[in-house]
Motif scaffolding. Structure first.
Motif, short mmCIF file in Angstrom:
data_model
loop_
_atom_site.label_atom_id
_atom_site.label_comp_id
_atom_site.label_asym_id
_atom_site.label_seq_id
_atom_site.Cartn_x
_atom_site.Cartn_y
_atom_site.Cartn_z
N GLY A 22 0.74 -1.13 0.08
CA GLY A 22 0.01 -0.11 -0.02
C GLY A 22 0.75 1.32 0.09
N GLY A 23 1.98 1.17 -0.44
CA GLY A 23 2.92 2.20 -0.45
C GLY A 23 3.94 2.19 0.94
N SER A 92 -2.68 10.77 2.79
CA SER A 92 -2.76 10.72 1.49
C SER A 92 -1.97 9.66 0.95
N LEU A 93 -2.03 8.91 -0.24
CA LEU A 93 -0.97 8.27 -0.98
C LEU A 93 0.54 9.09 -1.02
#
Length: 150
Positions: A22-23, A92-93
């Motif tokens: 998920g990053g 946020s991403l």
């Protein structure tokens, strides 16, 4: 063969801190260590250690709550979904990716950690000039600890 649902960290290391989910850097390693602790196969690895705390502090996730989710047998994707639903702050991403990039490029930032880092470097691979970040050292230590040649 690696069993990711119940890794035996006495036989192989957890995933590299560089591996992302998920990053998030560090997260797959955190999950591996937690699963191994639950199975009693964590060896020298500890769940919620100083490295893991960077993830927990950033996300404001409670380590014991996450441990309970992992103990329920959830897969990586389910754990990621749970993390995203239980963030203690808005992320946020781009926030996640920036945090991960920072940690991937981070070097020892205080004299005590720098001295420990330098001693490990000198012991494990004194001729390697590519060991400069904390993740470099973790990967090297994992590799050498399980029989790899530096």
């Amino acid at each position: 063969m690696t069993n990711y649902s119940s890794p035996d960290l006495t036989q192989q290391p957890p995933r590299s801190p560089r591996v992302r989910l998920g990053g998030f850097a560090i997260l797959p390693r955190v999950i591996d260590k937690c699963r191994a602790v639950l199975a009693g196969t964590n060896g020298d690895y500890n769940y919620a250690c100083a490295l893991d705390q960077h993830f927990f502090t950033f996300t404001k996730i409670d380590p014991e709550a996450m441990k309970a989710e992992i103990a329920a047998g959830k897969g990586d994707g389910e754990i990621l979904a749970w993390v995203m639903e239980n963030l203690g702050r808005d992320l946020s991403l781009p926030d996640i990716l920036a945090w991960s990039a920072y940690h991937q490029s981070r070097s020892p930032d205080n004299p005590t950690y720098r001295a420990k880092f330098n001693k490990m470097h000198e012991t494990l691979a004194p001729d390697r000039t590519d060991i400069v970040t904390s993740f470099d050292m973790l990967d090297l230590d994992d590799y050498v600890s399980f029989g790899g040649k530096a």
